[in-house]
Write a protein that holds these residues in place. Structure first.
Motif, PDB file in Angstrom:
ATOM      1  N   ILE A  25       0.838  -1.200   0.000  1.00 44.21           N
ATOM      2  CA  ILE A  25       0.000   0.000   0.000  1.00 44.21           C
ATOM      3  C   ILE A  25       0.872   1.249   0.000  1.00 44.21           C
ATOM      4  O   ILE A  25       0.611   2.208  -0.735  1.00 44.21           O
ATOM      5  CB  ILE A  25      -0.971  -0.006   1.210  1.00 44.21           C
ATOM      6  CG1 ILE A  25      -2.064  -1.069   1.000  1.00 44.21           C
ATOM      7  CG2 ILE A  25      -1.599   1.368   1.422  1.00 44.21           C
ATOM      8  CD1 ILE A  25      -2.952  -1.293   2.209  1.00 44.21           C
ATOM      9  N   GLU A  28       2.383   1.640  -3.483  1.00 43.55           N
ATOM     10  CA  GLU A  28       1.372   2.105  -4.442  1.00 43.55           C
ATOM     11  C   GLU A  28       1.059   3.575  -4.205  1.00 43.55           C
ATOM     12  O   GLU A  28       0.900   4.333  -5.159  1.00 43.55           O
ATOM     13  CB  GLU A  28       0.103   1.258  -4.303  1.00 43.55           C
ATOM     14  CG  GLU A  28      -0.914   1.457  -5.426  1.00 43.55           C
ATOM     15  CD  GLU A  28      -1.739   2.724  -5.287  1.00 43.55           C
ATOM     16  OE1 GLU A  28      -2.110   3.311  -6.317  1.00 43.55           O
ATOM     17  OE2 GLU A  28      -1.987   3.156  -4.141  1.00 43.55           O
ATOM     18  N   ARG A  29       0.999   3.990  -2.957  1.00 42.64           N
ATOM     19  CA  ARG A  29       0.724   5.384  -2.629  1.00 42.64           C
ATOM     20  C   ARG A  29       1.841   6.281  -3.165  1.00 42.64           C
ATOM     21  O   ARG A  29       1.574   7.327  -3.758  1.00 42.64           O
ATOM     22  CB  ARG A  29       0.576   5.557  -1.121  1.00 42.64           C
ATOM     23  CG  ARG A  29       0.202   6.975  -0.718  1.00 42.64           C
ATOM     24  CD  ARG A  29      -0.081   7.073   0.789  1.00 42.64           C
ATOM     25  NE  ARG A  29      -0.569   8.384   1.128  1.00 42.64           N
ATOM     26  CZ  ARG A  29       0.210   9.413   1.467  1.00 42.64           C
ATOM     27  NH1 ARG A  29       1.509   9.265   1.495  1.00 42.64           N
ATOM     28  NH2 ARG A  29      -0.310  10.588   1.756  1.00 42.64           N
ATOM     29  N   ASP A  31       3.863   5.629  -5.645  1.00 47.40           N
ATOM     30  CA  ASP A  31       3.737   5.629  -7.117  1.00 47.40           C
ATOM     31  C   ASP A  31       2.615   6.546  -7.574  1.00 47.40           C
ATOM     32  O   ASP A  31       2.768   7.324  -8.517  1.00 47.40           O
ATOM     33  CB  ASP A  31       3.480   4.209  -7.641  1.00 47.40           C
ATOM     34  CG  ASP A  31       4.690   3.299  -7.512  1.00 47.40           C
ATOM     35  OD1 ASP A  31       5.801   3.830  -7.265  1.00 47.40           O
ATOM     36  OD2 ASP A  31       4.517   2.072  -7.650  1.00 47.40           O
ATOM     37  N   ARG A  32       1.464   6.459  -6.900  1.00 46.61           N
ATOM     38  CA  ARG A  32       0.305   7.284  -7.268  1.00 46.61           C
ATOM     39  C   ARG A  32       0.615   8.764  -7.075  1.00 46.61           C
ATOM     40  O   ARG A  32       0.318   9.592  -7.934  1.00 46.61           O
ATOM     41  CB  ARG A  32      -0.920   6.889  -6.442  1.00 46.61           C
ATOM     42  CG  ARG A  32      -2.172   7.710  -6.766  1.00 46.61           C
ATOM     43  CD  ARG A  32      -3.388   7.264  -5.952  1.00 46.61           C
ATOM     44  NE  ARG A  32      -3.145   6.987  -4.576  1.00 46.61           N
ATOM     45  CZ  ARG A  32      -3.086   7.922  -3.604  1.00 46.61           C
ATOM     46  NH1 ARG A  32      -3.251   9.172  -3.887  1.00 46.61           N
ATOM     47  NH2 ARG A  32      -2.879   7.572  -2.349  1.00 46.61           N
ATOM     48  N   ARG A  35       2.760   9.887  -9.907  1.00 45.18           N
ATOM     49  CA  ARG A  35       1.975  10.079 -11.130  1.00 45.18           C
ATOM     50  C   ARG A  35       1.156  11.361 -11.055  1.00 45.18           C
ATOM     51  O   ARG A  35       1.109  12.139 -12.013  1.00 45.18           O
ATOM     52  CB  ARG A  35       1.039   8.884 -11.364  1.00 45.18           C
ATOM     53  CG  ARG A  35       1.736   7.624 -11.819  1.00 45.18           C
ATOM     54  CD  ARG A  35       0.739   6.550 -12.262  1.00 45.18           C
ATOM     55  NE  ARG A  35      -0.302   6.267 -11.306  1.00 45.18           N
ATOM     56  CZ  ARG A  35      -0.238   5.362 -10.334  1.00 45.18           C
ATOM     57  NH1 ARG A  35       0.842   4.636 -10.179  1.00 45.18           N
ATOM     58  NH2 ARG A  35      -1.260   5.164  -9.518  1.00 45.18           N
ATOM     59  N   GLU A  36       0.522  11.588  -9.904  1.00 45.54           N
ATOM     60  CA  GLU A  36      -0.275  12.802  -9.741  1.00 45.54           C
ATOM     61  C   GLU A  36       0.608  14.038  -9.845  1.00 45.54           C
ATOM     62  O   GLU A  36       0.217  15.030 -10.452  1.00 45.54           O
ATOM     63  CB  GLU A  36      -1.009  12.779  -8.403  1.00 45.54           C
ATOM     64  CG  GLU A  36      -2.153  11.785  -8.349  1.00 45.54           C
ATOM     65  CD  GLU A  36      -2.770  11.670  -6.965  1.00 45.54           C
ATOM     66  OE1 GLU A  36      -2.422  12.452  -6.062  1.00 45.54           O
ATOM     67  OE2 GLU A  36      -3.618  10.773  -6.790  1.00 45.54           O
ATOM     68  N   THR A 129      -8.040   7.719 -10.774  1.00 45.87           N
ATOM     69  CA  THR A 129      -6.823   7.252 -10.101  1.00 45.87           C
ATOM     70  C   THR A 129      -7.045   7.181  -8.602  1.00 45.87           C
ATOM     71  O   THR A 129      -6.674   6.205  -7.952  1.00 45.87           O
ATOM     72  CB  THR A 129      -5.645   8.201 -10.419  1.00 45.87           C
ATOM     73  OG1 THR A 129      -5.461   8.232 -11.828  1.00 45.87           O
ATOM     74  CG2 THR A 129      -4.372   7.736  -9.753  1.00 45.87           C
ATOM     75  N   LEU A 130      -7.675   8.237  -8.067  1.00 47.26           N
ATOM     76  CA  LEU A 130      -7.945   8.247  -6.628  1.00 47.26           C
ATOM     77  C   LEU A 130      -8.931   7.140  -6.249  1.00 47.26           C
ATOM     78  O   LEU A 130      -8.754   6.480  -5.216  1.00 47.26           O
ATOM     79  CB  LEU A 130      -8.480   9.605  -6.194  1.00 47.26           C
ATOM     80  CG  LEU A 130      -7.460  10.759  -6.244  1.00 47.26           C
ATOM     81  CD1 LEU A 130      -8.154  12.089  -5.962  1.00 47.26           C
ATOM     82  CD2 LEU A 130      -6.329  10.524  -5.267  1.00 47.26           C
ATOM     83  N   ASN A 132      -9.410   4.313  -7.766  1.00 50.72           N
ATOM     84  CA  ASN A 132      -8.763   3.014  -7.893  1.00 50.72           C
ATOM     85  C   ASN A 132      -7.759   2.765  -6.781  1.00 50.72           C
ATOM     86  O   ASN A 132      -7.454   1.620  -6.465  1.00 50.72           O
ATOM     87  CB  ASN A 132      -8.060   2.900  -9.248  1.00 50.72           C
ATOM     88  CG  ASN A 132      -9.038   2.790 -10.384  1.00 50.72           C
ATOM     89  OD1 ASN A 132     -10.170   2.349 -10.193  1.00 50.72           O
ATOM     90  ND2 ASN A 132      -8.627   3.182 -11.564  1.00 50.72           N
ATOM     91  N   SER A 133      -7.250   3.821  -6.181  1.00 50.77           N
ATOM     92  CA  SER A 133      -6.241   3.634  -5.137  1.00 50.77           C
ATOM     93  C   SER A 133      -6.858   3.417  -3.770  1.00 50.77           C
ATOM     94  O   SER A 133      -6.185   3.067  -2.832  1.00 50.77           O
ATOM     95  CB  SER A 133      -5.303   4.843  -5.094  1.00 50.77           C
ATOM     96  OG  SER A 133      -6.006   5.975  -4.626  1.00 50.77           O
TER      97      SER A 133
END
Length: 134
Positions: A25, A28-29, A31-32, A35-36, A129-130, A132-133
């Motif tokens: 988690i 992934e956070r 990475d997200r 990307r953002e 994106t949000l 999906n996360s």
């Protein structure tokens, strides 16, 4: 005696799974967020680019207006000699200017619509994106 060992082993397995899940988690956070951050930078760069274009267009329009005023002054003396009154010449030039402005307003609206559409796509992508996360 085997039950407490099984419980302890199962507890350790669950603890390991929980730790791995928390690590996944966090990864992934990160990475997200990366990307953002890149998306926000792209939108900001695009906004700056559009602002620069708009400033250039404004300068070009102002220069064009100055040229038109100079042409009107030059044409004014010529047209007066040709029989057209100065007022008629100004009205004709104003009508041409109104038509040019109307075309430019239409172009601006289309450009504004394109910007709004791009921002809407970005917002939808960000919301997806949000969502999906979570």
């Amino acid at each position: 005696d085997t039950i407490p060992r099984d419980i302890e082993r199962r507890g350790k397995e669950l603890g390991d799974l929980l730790s791995k899940l928390q690590d996944d988690i966090a990864l992934e956070r990160r990475d997200r967020l990366g990307r953002e951050g890149r998306l926000v930078k792209q939108v900001d760069d695009h906004r700056k680019f559009i602002e620069e274009l708009m400033a250039e267009e404004k300068d070009a329009r102002e220069k064009s207006c100055a040229e038109i005023k100079n042409e009107i002054a030059a044409i004014g003396s010529t047209k007066a000699r040709e029989g057209e009154t100065f007022e008629q010449m100004i009205q004709r030039e104003m009508q041409e200017l109104r038509l040019t402005m109307a075309r430019e307003v239409q172009e601006r609206r289309m450009e504004d619509d394109e910007i709004v559409a791009a921002l809407n796509r970005y917002t939808e992508h960000l919301q997806d994106t949000l969502a999906n996360s979570v």
